[in-house]
Design a protein around this motif. Sequence first.
Motif, PDB file in Angstrom:
ATOM      1  N   LEU A   1       0.832  -1.210   0.000  1.00  0.00           N
ATOM      2  CA  LEU A   1       0.000   0.000   0.000  1.00  0.00           C
ATOM      3  C   LEU A   1       0.865   1.258   0.000  1.00  0.00           C
ATOM      4  N   GLU A   2       2.043   1.168   0.601  1.00  0.00           N
ATOM      5  CA  GLU A   2       2.968   2.309   0.536  1.00  0.00           C
ATOM      6  C   GLU A   2       3.388   2.570  -0.910  1.00  0.00           C
ATOM      7  N   VAL A   3       3.633   1.504  -1.644  1.00  0.00           N
ATOM      8  CA  VAL A   3       3.930   1.655  -3.071  1.00  0.00           C
ATOM      9  C   VAL A   3       2.748   2.350  -3.757  1.00  0.00           C
ATOM     10  N   GLY A   4       1.535   1.915  -3.407  1.00  0.00           N
ATOM     11  CA  GLY A   4       0.334   2.504  -4.001  1.00  0.00           C
ATOM     12  C   GLY A   4       0.226   3.989  -3.779  1.00  0.00           C
ATOM     13  N   TRP A   5       0.504   4.433  -2.545  1.00  0.00           N
ATOM     14  CA  TRP A   5       0.361   5.879  -2.324  1.00  0.00           C
ATOM     15  C   TRP A   5       1.531   6.660  -2.892  1.00  0.00           C
ATOM     16  N   ALA A   6       2.704   6.067  -2.906  1.00  0.00           N
ATOM     17  CA  ALA A   6       3.844   6.776  -3.505  1.00  0.00           C
ATOM     18  C   ALA A   6       3.626   6.960  -5.005  1.00  0.00           C
ATOM     19  N   VAL A   7       3.165   5.900  -5.661  1.00  0.00           N
ATOM     20  CA  VAL A   7       2.868   5.987  -7.090  1.00  0.00           C
ATOM     21  C   VAL A   7       1.680   6.922  -7.312  1.00  0.00           C
ATOM     22  N   GLY A   8       0.693   6.813  -6.446  1.00  0.00           N
ATOM     23  CA  GLY A   8      -0.497   7.652  -6.570  1.00  0.00           C
ATOM     24  C   GLY A   8      -0.179   9.138  -6.536  1.00  0.00           C
ATOM     25  N   LEU A   9       0.808   9.514  -5.750  1.00  0.00           N
ATOM     26  CA  LEU A   9       1.192  10.935  -5.683  1.00  0.00           C
ATOM     27  C   LEU A   9       1.544  11.482  -7.054  1.00  0.00           C
ATOM     28  N   LYS A  10       2.114  10.626  -7.898  1.00  0.00           N
ATOM     29  CA  LYS A  10       2.499  11.038  -9.250  1.00  0.00           C
ATOM     30  C   LYS A  10       1.279  11.456 -10.071  1.00  0.00           C
ATOM     31  N   TYR A  11       0.142  10.824  -9.785  1.00  0.00           N
ATOM     32  CA  TYR A  11      -1.057  11.028 -10.597  1.00  0.00           C
ATOM     33  C   TYR A  11      -2.066  12.006  -9.988  1.00  0.00           C
ATOM     34  N   THR A  12      -1.818  12.502  -8.773  1.00  0.00           N
ATOM     35  CA  THR A  12      -2.768  13.429  -8.148  1.00  0.00           C
ATOM     36  C   THR A  12      -2.664  14.847  -8.701  1.00  0.00           C
TER      37      THR A  12
ATOM     38  N   SER B   1      -6.414  11.350  -6.022  1.00  0.00           N
ATOM     39  CA  SER B   1      -6.161  11.876  -4.670  1.00  0.00           C
ATOM     40  C   SER B   1      -6.843  11.014  -3.617  1.00  0.00           C
ATOM     41  N   ALA B   2      -8.099  10.630  -3.859  1.00  0.00           N
ATOM     42  CA  ALA B   2      -8.831   9.799  -2.906  1.00  0.00           C
ATOM     43  C   ALA B   2      -8.164   8.429  -2.748  1.00  0.00           C
ATOM     44  N   LEU B   3      -7.763   7.834  -3.864  1.00  0.00           N
ATOM     45  CA  LEU B   3      -7.082   6.535  -3.800  1.00  0.00           C
ATOM     46  C   LEU B   3      -5.738   6.634  -3.082  1.00  0.00           C
ATOM     47  N   THR B   4      -5.036   7.719  -3.302  1.00  0.00           N
ATOM     48  CA  THR B   4      -3.746   7.922  -2.648  1.00  0.00           C
ATOM     49  C   THR B   4      -3.923   8.061  -1.141  1.00  0.00           C
ATOM     50  N   VAL B   5      -4.875   8.868  -0.721  1.00  0.00           N
ATOM     51  CA  VAL B   5      -5.125   9.060   0.714  1.00  0.00           C
ATOM     52  C   VAL B   5      -5.594   7.753   1.350  1.00  0.00           C
ATOM     53  N   ALA B   6      -6.432   6.993   0.651  1.00  0.00           N
ATOM     54  CA  ALA B   6      -6.881   5.702   1.177  1.00  0.00           C
ATOM     55  C   ALA B   6      -5.705   4.733   1.319  1.00  0.00           C
ATOM     56  N   SER B   7      -4.806   4.737   0.346  1.00  0.00           N
ATOM     57  CA  SER B   7      -3.612   3.883   0.428  1.00  0.00           C
ATOM     58  C   SER B   7      -2.728   4.301   1.590  1.00  0.00           C
ATOM     59  N   MET B   8      -2.602   5.617   1.799  1.00  0.00           N
ATOM     60  CA  MET B   8      -1.810   6.107   2.939  1.00  0.00           C
ATOM     61  C   MET B   8      -2.390   5.606   4.256  1.00  0.00           C
ATOM     62  N   ALA B   9      -3.698   5.775   4.407  1.00  0.00           N
ATOM     63  CA  ALA B   9      -4.343   5.355   5.655  1.00  0.00           C
ATOM     64  C   ALA B   9      -4.222   3.853   5.860  1.00  0.00           C
ATOM     65  N   GLY B  10      -4.457   3.088   4.810  1.00  0.00           N
ATOM     66  CA  GLY B  10      -4.345   1.637   4.924  1.00  0.00           C
ATOM     67  C   GLY B  10      -2.938   1.190   5.242  1.00  0.00           C
ATOM     68  N   SER B  11      -1.969   1.825   4.623  1.00  0.00           N
ATOM     69  CA  SER B  11      -0.574   1.467   4.829  1.00  0.00           C
ATOM     70  C   SER B  11      -0.145   1.711   6.276  1.00  0.00           C
TER      71      SER B  11
END
Length: 104
Positions: free
Chosen positions: A12-23, A32-42
């Motif tokens: 999930l950390e990979v998910g939010w790090a990658v997600g930051l690129k797309y926000t 942004s919502a998926l990135t924040v959700a990945s952060m919280a889950g991680s």
Amino acid sequence: MAWMWLFIAGLLEVGWAVGLKYTEGFTRLAPSALTVASMAGSVGLLGVALKDLPLGTAYAVWTGIGTIGTALFGIFVLGEPSGALRLACIALITCGILGLKLAH
């Protein structure tokens, strides 16, 4: 079970790090919502894993999984450089994670 939660937290950390690129600076709602959700889950799963694992080991493994996964995503999906030195450094991080797991 703690190692499994830690591994998922690292993914999930990979998910939010990658997600930051797309926000685009958190201006795009869905990424942004998926990135924040990945952060919280991680972070949440890291907390669960910390019930049974030492802090230093768990944190190092968590960040290592995130680092390796993000670097590999950059290489394979974004076309970032994949020179021998870069790959060797990723391998060293992998060895460090395995060493911490074996030393536990």
